[in-house]
Design an enzyme around this catalytic site. Structure first.
Site, mmCIF file in Angstrom:
data_model
loop_
_atom_site.group_PDB
_atom_site.id
_atom_site.type_symbol
_atom_site.label_atom_id
_atom_site.label_comp_id
_atom_site.label_asym_id
_atom_site.label_seq_id
_atom_site.Cartn_x
_atom_site.Cartn_y
_atom_site.Cartn_z
ATOM 1 N N ARG A 63 43.496 5.774 -25.255
ATOM 2 C CA ARG A 63 44.920 5.461 -25.146
ATOM 3 C C ARG A 63 45.823 6.423 -25.927
ATOM 4 O O ARG A 63 47.006 6.483 -25.697
ATOM 5 C CB ARG A 63 45.175 4.032 -25.627
ATOM 6 C CG ARG A 63 44.716 3.008 -24.595
ATOM 7 C CD ARG A 63 45.002 1.626 -25.062
ATOM 8 N NE ARG A 63 44.405 1.417 -26.375
ATOM 9 C CZ ARG A 63 44.627 0.349 -27.135
ATOM 10 N NH1 ARG A 63 45.437 -0.589 -26.719
ATOM 11 N NH2 ARG A 63 44.033 0.227 -28.298
ATOM 12 N N HIS A 202 20.343 -0.954 -26.393
ATOM 13 C CA HIS A 202 19.756 0.341 -26.789
ATOM 14 C C HIS A 202 18.323 0.193 -27.309
ATOM 15 O O HIS A 202 17.582 1.162 -27.333
ATOM 16 C CB HIS A 202 20.657 1.088 -27.772
ATOM 17 C CG HIS A 202 20.601 0.604 -29.180
ATOM 18 N ND1 HIS A 202 21.339 -0.457 -29.638
ATOM 19 C CD2 HIS A 202 19.878 1.031 -30.245
ATOM 20 C CE1 HIS A 202 21.085 -0.643 -30.919
ATOM 21 N NE2 HIS A 202 20.196 0.235 -31.320
ATOM 22 N N LYS A 206 14.354 2.687 -27.014
ATOM 23 C CA LYS A 206 13.526 3.181 -28.123
ATOM 24 C C LYS A 206 12.110 3.428 -27.628
ATOM 25 O O LYS A 206 11.552 2.615 -26.892
ATOM 26 C CB LYS A 206 13.531 2.170 -29.282
ATOM 27 C CG LYS A 206 14.887 2.092 -29.983
ATOM 28 C CD LYS A 206 14.844 1.151 -31.143
ATOM 29 C CE LYS A 206 16.222 0.914 -31.704
ATOM 30 N NZ LYS A 206 16.558 1.705 -32.864
ATOM 31 N N GLU A 240 18.050 -4.747 -41.848
ATOM 32 C CA GLU A 240 18.933 -3.598 -42.053
ATOM 33 C C GLU A 240 19.433 -3.566 -43.481
ATOM 34 O O GLU A 240 19.655 -4.623 -44.087
ATOM 35 C CB GLU A 240 20.144 -3.698 -41.130
ATOM 36 C CG GLU A 240 19.789 -3.625 -39.668
ATOM 37 C CD GLU A 240 21.038 -3.643 -38.802
ATOM 38 O OE1 GLU A 240 21.685 -2.599 -38.709
ATOM 39 O OE2 GLU A 240 21.364 -4.712 -38.265
ATOM 40 N N ASP A 260 24.867 -11.093 -32.277
ATOM 41 C CA ASP A 260 24.831 -9.624 -32.344
ATOM 42 C C ASP A 260 23.416 -9.088 -32.116
ATOM 43 O O ASP A 260 23.233 -8.099 -31.410
ATOM 44 C CB ASP A 260 25.348 -9.177 -33.728
ATOM 45 C CG ASP A 260 25.411 -7.661 -33.861
ATOM 46 O OD1 ASP A 260 25.951 -7.014 -32.958
ATOM 47 O OD2 ASP A 260 24.918 -7.130 -34.875
ATOM 48 N N HIS A 265 18.733 -7.673 -28.652
ATOM 49 C CA HIS A 265 17.554 -6.898 -29.047
ATOM 50 C C HIS A 265 16.326 -7.771 -29.316
ATOM 51 O O HIS A 265 15.225 -7.465 -28.865
ATOM 52 C CB HIS A 265 17.850 -6.084 -30.309
ATOM 53 C CG HIS A 265 19.117 -5.290 -30.247
ATOM 54 N ND1 HIS A 265 19.544 -4.653 -29.107
ATOM 55 C CD2 HIS A 265 20.069 -5.022 -31.180
ATOM 56 C CE1 HIS A 265 20.681 -4.022 -29.346
ATOM 57 N NE2 HIS A 265 21.025 -4.246 -30.590
ATOM 58 N N LYS A 361 21.410 -8.409 -42.267
ATOM 59 C CA LYS A 361 22.133 -7.258 -42.811
ATOM 60 C C LYS A 361 21.961 -7.250 -44.321
ATOM 61 O O LYS A 361 21.729 -8.306 -44.934
ATOM 62 C CB LYS A 361 23.631 -7.400 -42.507
ATOM 63 C CG LYS A 361 23.962 -7.444 -41.026
ATOM 64 C CD LYS A 361 24.217 -6.072 -40.497
ATOM 65 C CE LYS A 361 24.686 -6.120 -39.055
ATOM 66 N NZ LYS A 361 24.405 -4.861 -38.355
ATOM 67 N N LYS A 366 15.409 -0.996 -44.380
ATOM 68 C CA LYS A 366 15.657 -1.015 -42.933
ATOM 69 C C LYS A 366 14.321 -0.876 -42.234
ATOM 70 O O LYS A 366 13.594 0.109 -42.430
ATOM 71 C CB LYS A 366 16.597 0.134 -42.539
ATOM 72 C CG LYS A 366 16.870 0.185 -41.033
ATOM 73 C CD LYS A 366 18.068 1.043 -40.708
ATOM 74 C CE LYS A 366 18.183 1.340 -39.209
ATOM 75 N NZ LYS A 366 18.527 0.212 -38.361
HETATM 76 C C1 BG6 Z 1 23.599 -3.029 -32.661
HETATM 77 C C2 BG6 Z 1 24.225 -4.122 -33.478
HETATM 78 O O1 BG6 Z 1 23.440 -3.448 -31.334
HETATM 79 O O2 BG6 Z 1 22.321 -2.710 -33.209
HETATM 80 C C3 BG6 Z 1 24.371 -3.669 -34.927
HETATM 81 O O3 BG6 Z 1 25.510 -4.430 -32.949
HETATM 82 C C4 BG6 Z 1 23.042 -3.201 -35.472
HETATM 83 O O4 BG6 Z 1 24.895 -4.711 -35.732
HETATM 84 C C5 BG6 Z 1 22.385 -2.203 -34.539
HETATM 85 O O5 BG6 Z 1 23.284 -2.597 -36.722
HETATM 86 C C6 BG6 Z 1 20.954 -1.915 -34.991
HETATM 87 O O6 BG6 Z 1 20.444 -0.856 -34.244
HETATM 88 P P1 BG6 Z 1 19.295 0.073 -34.829
HETATM 89 O O7 BG6 Z 1 18.937 0.965 -33.694
HETATM 90 O O8 BG6 Z 1 19.900 0.806 -35.993
HETATM 91 O O9 BG6 Z 1 18.183 -0.838 -35.260
#
Ligand code: BG6
Length: 511
Positions: A63, A202, A206, A240, A260, A265, A361, A366
């Protein structure tokens, strides 16, 4: 998709010789975080790996105006910071950058989408894309309806030529509950057909998550063990260290860990772990099996929600301030940043086997992994030799930080007598294949350009996942439910998570 779909899982993967088709890759929300951190670096790396046709051009849309040159500079910086391959090849980027353009457009203003449409046609001709277009919606969920509607009004939901394609890639979250997900789908499917829609998770891009399919269905040794007779329980962990970096607080306040991470996932990983053998390795067959698993997760009664789920929130601790002190977060927020839950897949294969999920979180490290923990041997022959404190047999699919697969068994300690100790056999992606795995987004963007939807989520999977999440949330909102528990930032989560299982064998493994 027909039964003989072609897809990357069959065609030799991202390293195959096949060039991508030409297309205009349109990023809507091109000035946001996701574009800078994931999309631009992934496109650069695809070029770096020689995977994209030189007739793929990129159009950033947002925008706030900027020139093509400004946009290229911003993206160059983003790639220098976030690309997995370093240092960035300046010559290569400068060449590729010439094919990056920018167009200002506001979904609230249909005229600006008509101007966008004209710009797209001009770029189609300049790059001889044949009218192939991929629209990537890298925008906040509230902006979805306006953008999808405006794409439709401007006719951009149709390909730019005979035999061409127009695809739309949609980022999670797909709604905030079942009914909003259905609304979003109605809107999408009012403007596009299902085979034009690519819903991204996503995690499915992986490498090790995909390798779970290979592990289970390309090897005869594990599959016979994947059932209630041999598996004691399954642990799926995504921990994480990150909290609400940057501008995430406001989004997270409307989401929380359950929506989330678990809705997408975690449930996808569960589905891939538990699904039946697909009739073929293609998108339709795999998704048919995944959705059945999700549909077999029976709703929990409020009592079951109370005894099988824990929600936590990080308070100030060694890793920094608490969630309530984060930017964009209410000082009284009751949003969960940690969830542990035990679910059951009620089918013949898995009846009675706990699937334990945990995500949080600001934890101590991680890590992402799936652990299949096998039952003990029927009787211990070694107990009388003082060998009873052994670990379980376990198959671990490691997703992060090191990608690979480990099998843990008991082995004899060298020397006199019979002393046993758990030992690990490791397959490590990096050392076995000698190259870094592509980023998940590289896989998925290439798939969207190539028209392979195997690793994208179908609408019925989204619905089945929301049913599970809504069921838990509605009980959480009832009076008398166990409250949110606090855990120190930088810890391994709330101690209460351990109490979800009385049997010590089923306790959470350390993060
Ligand atoms: C995202 C979430 O889809 O995946 C985030 O919205 C999270 O909150 C992230 O941090 C984690 O992805 P990865 O690939 O770092 O494990």
């Amino acid at each position: 998709m027909g039964s003989r779909e072609s897809n990357r899982l069959q065609n030799g993967g991202i390293g195959s010789e096949e060039a991508s088709p030409p297309c205009l890759f349109v990023i809507i929300g091109a000035t946001g975080d996701l574009t800078a951190r994931k999309i631009a670096p992934a496109l650069y790396n695809l070029v770096h790996e020689n995977m994209l046709s030189d007739r793929v051009a990129v159009l950033g849309v947002a925008r706030h105006p900027r020139s093509d040159e400004q946009f290229r500079q911003e993206m160059g910086q983003a790639i220098a910071t976030h690309s997995r391959s370093q240092p960035v090849d300046e010559g290569l980027w400068n060449q590729f950058a010439k094919r990056w353009h920018f167009q200002v457009a506001d979904a609230g203003d249909e005229n600006s989408y008509r101007t966008l449409s004209a710009r797209i046609k001009e770029l189609d001709e300049r790059y001889k894309t044949g009218g192939n277009r991929v629209f990537y919606l890298a925008i906040i969920p509230e902006a979805f309806p306006g953008v999808i509607h405006s794409l439709g009004v401007a006719g951009l939901n149709r390909p730019g030529g005979g035999g061409a394609f127009a695809r739309v890639v949609v980022e999670k979250p797909f709604g905030t509950d079942l009914s909003s997900a259905r609304e979003l789908d109605a809107l999408l499917l009012g403007n596009f057909s299902e085979n034009q829609v690519y819903r991204i998770d996503h995690y499915l891009g992986k490498e090790t998550v995909q390798n779970l399919i290979a592990l289970r269905f390309a090897n005869a040794i594990f599959e016979p063990l994947f059932n209630r007779q041999y598996v004691d329980h399954v642990q799926i962990t995504t921990a994480e260290t990150a909290g609400m970096e940057g501008r995430r607080g406001a989004y997270y306040e409307a989401s929380g860990a359950l929506r989330d991470m678990v809705q997408s996932h975690m449930l996808q990983m569960l589905a891939l772990t538990a699904m039946e053998v697909p009739s073929r390795i293609d998108g339709t067959s795999i998704r048919n099996e995944k959705v059945k698993v999700l549909q077999c997760i029976a709703p929990l009664t409020p009592d079951e929600v109370a005894s099988r789920t824990i929600r936590g929130q990080y308070a100030a601790g060694p890793a920094g301030p608490g969630y309530r002190q984060e930017l964009g977060v209410s000082p009284e927020s009751m949003i969960e940043t940690y969830v542990a839950a035990t679910l059951y897949v009620d089918n013949w294969r898995w009846a009675g086997v706990p699937f334990r999920l945990r995500t949080g979180k600001r934890l101590s490290s991680k890590t992402s992994h799936i652990q299949i923990v096998f039952k003990r041997e029927p009787m211990s022959l070694f107990q009388e030799m003082g060998c009873d404190a052994r670990g379980p047999n376990q198959l671990t699919v490691r997703i992060f930080p090191t990608e690979g697969i480990s099998v843990t068994i008991d082995g004899k300690v060298p020397g006199p007598g019979m002393l046993l100790r758990p030992v690990r056999m490791d397959f490590d992606y990096g050392s076995t294949f000698g190259s870094a795995s592509p980023e998940a987004y590289e896989h998925l963007l290439l798939d969207a350009i190539q028209g392979d939807s195997t690793l994208f989520i179908r609408d019925d999977e989204v619905e089945a996942s929301w049913r599970i999440i809504d069921n838990i949330r509605s009980s959480w909102n009832m009076a008398g439910m166990p409250k949110l528990v606090m855990y120190p930032a930088g810890s391994s989560g709330p101690d209460e998570a351990q109490s979800l299982m009385n049997d010590p064998y089923k306790r959470w493994h350390p993060i």
